[in-house]
Structures are given as structure tokens and as C-alpha cells.
Write a protein that holds these residues in place. Structure first.
Motif, PDB file in Angstrom:
ATOM      1  N   LEU A  56      -3.369-111.695  58.835  1.00  0.00           N
ATOM      2  CA  LEU A  56      -4.254-111.422  57.719  1.00  0.00           C
ATOM      3  C   LEU A  56      -3.974-110.029  57.165  1.00  0.00           C
ATOM      4  N   LYS A  57      -3.745-109.063  58.046  1.00  0.00           N
ATOM      5  CA  LYS A  57      -3.455-107.700  57.605  1.00  0.00           C
ATOM      6  C   LYS A  57      -2.115-107.665  56.886  1.00  0.00           C
ATOM      7  N   THR A  58      -1.153-108.405  57.368  1.00  0.00           N
ATOM      8  CA  THR A  58       0.164-108.426  56.746  1.00  0.00           C
ATOM      9  C   THR A  58       0.055-109.089  55.364  1.00  0.00           C
ATOM     10  N   LEU A  59      -0.669-110.180  55.357  1.00  0.00           N
ATOM     11  CA  LEU A  59      -0.848-110.900  54.106  1.00  0.00           C
ATOM     12  C   LEU A  59      -1.640-110.027  53.114  1.00  0.00           C
ATOM     13  N   TYR A  60      -2.673-109.345  53.675  1.00  0.00           N
ATOM     14  CA  TYR A  60      -3.469-108.468  52.821  1.00  0.00           C
ATOM     15  C   TYR A  60      -2.597-107.336  52.278  1.00  0.00           C
ATOM     16  N   ALA A  61      -1.730-106.785  53.082  1.00  0.00           N
ATOM     17  CA  ALA A  61      -0.872-105.682  52.681  1.00  0.00           C
ATOM     18  C   ALA A  61       0.106-106.154  51.607  1.00  0.00           C
ATOM     19  N   GLN A  62       0.619-107.358  51.798  1.00  0.00           N
ATOM     20  CA  GLN A  62       1.569-107.887  50.812  1.00  0.00           C
ATOM     21  C   GLN A  62       0.859-108.119  49.466  1.00  0.00           C
ATOM     22  N   HIS A  63      -0.353-108.703  49.558  1.00  0.00           N
ATOM     23  CA  HIS A  63      -1.103-108.946  48.330  1.00  0.00           C
ATOM     24  C   HIS A  63      -1.515-107.631  47.674  1.00  0.00           C
ATOM     25  N   ARG A  64      -1.886-106.692  48.560  1.00  0.00           N
ATOM     26  CA  ARG A  64      -2.287-105.380  48.030  1.00  0.00           C
ATOM     27  C   ARG A  64      -1.106-104.734  47.317  1.00  0.00           C
ATOM     28  N   LYS A  65       0.082-104.854  47.905  1.00  0.00           N
ATOM     29  CA  LYS A  65       1.292-104.286  47.316  1.00  0.00           C
ATOM     30  C   LYS A  65       1.595-104.977  45.992  1.00  0.00           C
ATOM     31  N   SER A  66       1.423-106.322  45.952  1.00  0.00           N
ATOM     32  CA  SER A  66       1.667-107.088  44.724  1.00  0.00           C
ATOM     33  C   SER A  66       0.668-106.688  43.637  1.00  0.00           C
ATOM     34  N   VAL A  67      -0.606-106.541  44.069  1.00  0.00           N
ATOM     35  CA  VAL A  67      -1.641-106.148  43.115  1.00  0.00           C
ATOM     36  C   VAL A  67      -1.346-104.741  42.594  1.00  0.00           C
ATOM     37  N   ASP A  68      -0.951-103.846  43.487  1.00  0.00           N
ATOM     38  CA  ASP A  68      -0.622-102.473  43.053  1.00  0.00           C
ATOM     39  C   ASP A  68       0.559-102.485  42.080  1.00  0.00           C
ATOM     40  N   GLU A  69       1.542-103.317  42.401  1.00  0.00           N
ATOM     41  CA  GLU A  69       2.702-103.422  41.511  1.00  0.00           C
ATOM     42  C   GLU A  69       2.283-103.984  40.148  1.00  0.00           C
ATOM     43  N   LEU A  70       1.364-104.999  40.190  1.00  0.00           N
ATOM     44  CA  LEU A  70       0.869-105.569  38.946  1.00  0.00           C
ATOM     45  C   LEU A  70       0.069-104.531  38.140  1.00  0.00           C
ATOM     46  N   VAL A  71      -0.741-103.744  38.842  1.00  0.00           N
ATOM     47  CA  VAL A  71      -1.523-102.701  38.174  1.00  0.00           C
ATOM     48  C   VAL A  71      -0.579-101.664  37.581  1.00  0.00           C
ATOM     49  N   THR A  72       0.429-101.262  38.350  1.00  0.00           N
ATOM     50  CA  THR A  72       1.407-100.273  37.865  1.00  0.00           C
ATOM     51  C   THR A  72       2.163-100.830  36.651  1.00  0.00           C
ATOM     52  N   LEU A  73       2.577-102.091  36.801  1.00  0.00           N
ATOM     53  CA  LEU A  73       3.285-102.742  35.705  1.00  0.00           C
ATOM     54  C   LEU A  73       2.384-102.863  34.473  1.00  0.00           C
ATOM     55  N   SER A  74       1.112-103.222  34.701  1.00  0.00           N
ATOM     56  CA  SER A  74       0.156-103.342  33.612  1.00  0.00           C
ATOM     57  C   SER A  74      -0.051-101.983  32.932  1.00  0.00           C
ATOM     58  N   ASN A  75      -0.178-100.935  33.742  1.00  0.00           N
ATOM     59  CA  ASN A  75      -0.346 -99.589  33.188  1.00  0.00           C
ATOM     60  C   ASN A  75       0.888 -99.172  32.384  1.00  0.00           C
ATOM     61  N   LYS A  76       2.052 -99.514  32.978  1.00  0.00           N
ATOM     62  CA  LYS A  76       3.308 -99.175  32.313  1.00  0.00           C
ATOM     63  C   LYS A  76       3.419 -99.920  30.975  1.00  0.00           C
TER      64      LYS A  76
END
Length: 199
Positions: A8-28
Motif C-alpha cells: 500500500l505504501k509503495t502503491l501510495y508512493a507511486q500514485h503520489r509521484k504520479s499525482v505530483d508529476e501531473l500537478v507539475t505538468l499541469s502547473n507547467k
């Protein structure tokens, strides 16, 4: 449970990383869209300014062309009128017409003025020709030629009346002199019976 928590932590970390990337991409993308929008606005403002300057330049050019056309038309009308006035003041023997072939108000006005100039010029020339003929005939009358008449017809009604009176006078004078000569011829034959009338 630990295994489940780890996954769950690994999955959460991966999703968190994807969400962060999406947020960064969205901001960009948002920043790029904002920059693109600002660039488009700047380009639009530049295009509006260039168009406005072009329109102003075109209006100034058209205004100058119209003013030059008006000035040229007025100058041609002035030259034509001055030439006509020179003719009226006997500075020239013929008048010049206004050389303006436009279809605007100035062209219409020039044609109307030209029509009047032509009419007045013909009248003045007719009057002048009649006066010159009358002067020549007056010289002939001085020399004893009484059977002549002024044949030219003037334009001026007063000159027309004068020509009529002079022609009548020449005719009457010629008749009276002819009667006197006839009477003198009979007197020369020692026949004193003929009389001349007093009228």
C-alpha cells in the motif's frame, strides 16, 4: 498485514509521484498557456497598433490627395476666370476656357462657367465686329458713299438699336442727297420748276 501495508505504501508512493508529476505538468502547462496567451495578447496589441497607424497614415494620405485635388481644381478655375477677365478688359483678344474635365462639383461649375464665357465672348466679338464695320462705314460716308448699310448684327440690344438707327439714317440721307442731286441736275438744265421737300 505488513506485506499489505508495504504494498500500500509503495502503491501510495507511486500514485503520489504520479499525482505530483501531473500537478507539475499541469502547473507547467498552465504557465506555458499563460505565456502563450500573453504573447498572443502582445501580438494582438501590436497588430492593432500597426493597423491603427496604417489607417491613420491612409487617412492622412487620402486627405492630402483630396486637398491637392481641390487646390488644383480651384487653381484651374481661377486661371480660367483671370483669362476671361483679361479678355473683358481687352488685354487679350480671346478668352481661355477652364481646363477641368472632372465630374465632381468643380467640374460641373467649370462647365457652367465655360458655357457663359463662350456666350459672352461670342457676344463681345459680334459687338466688336459691328463697331469696326460701323467705323469703316463712317469713313466711307465721309468720302460720299451713302448707299451702304451696316450688315453685322451685334449681340448687345442697345448696339442693335444703334445699328438700326444708323442704317435708317444712311438710307434717309442717301434718299435726300439723291433728291437734291436730281433737283440740281434739273436746275443745271435751266429748269427751275422742281422743288425739294424740307423733310
Amino acid at each position: 498485514q505488513e506485506l499489505f501495508d508495504g504494498k500500500l505504501k509503495t502503491l501510495y508512493a507511486q500514485h503520489r509521484k504520479s499525482v505530483d508529476e501531473l500537478v507539475t505538468l499541469s502547473n507547467k502547462l498552465s504557465t506555458q498557456s499563460e505565456e502563450s496567451a500573453l504573447t498572443l495578447i502582445d501580438q494582438g496589441n501590436s497588430l492593432v497598433m500597426i493597423s491603427a497607424l496604417g489607417i491613420i497614415g491612409l487617412l492622412i494620405t487620402m486627405s492630402l490627395a483630396i486637398m491637392k485635388n481641390i487646390d488644383l481644381s480651384l487653381s484651374k478655375i481661377q486661371d480660367g476666370l483671370l483669362g476671361f477677365f483679361d479678355f473683358l478688359h481687352r488685354k487679350t483678344t480671346t478668352s481661355s476656357l477652364i481646363e477641368l474635365k472632372t465630374n465632381d462639383e468643380f467640374g460641373i461649375m467649370a462647365r457652367m462657367i465655360n458655357d457663359n464665357i463662350s456666350c459672352i465672348e461670342k457676344g463681345i466679338i459680334a459687338d466688336s465686329t459691328t463697331v469696326n464695320e460701323a467705323l469703316r462705314i463712317a469713313s466711307d460716308v465721309k468720302m460720299g458713299h451713302l448707299s451702304i448699310k451696316i450688315s453685322h448684327q451685334p449681340h448687345n440690344p442697345q448696339l442693335h438699336e444703334l445699328v438700326s438707327v444708323l442704317n435708317d439714317m444712311f438710307s434717309t440721307l442717301n434718299e435726300n442727297v439723291a433728291k437734291i442731286l436730281t433737283t440740281l441736275q434739273t436746275y443745271a438744265r435751266n429748269d427751275f420748276s422742281q422743288r425739294t421737300s424740307k423733310n
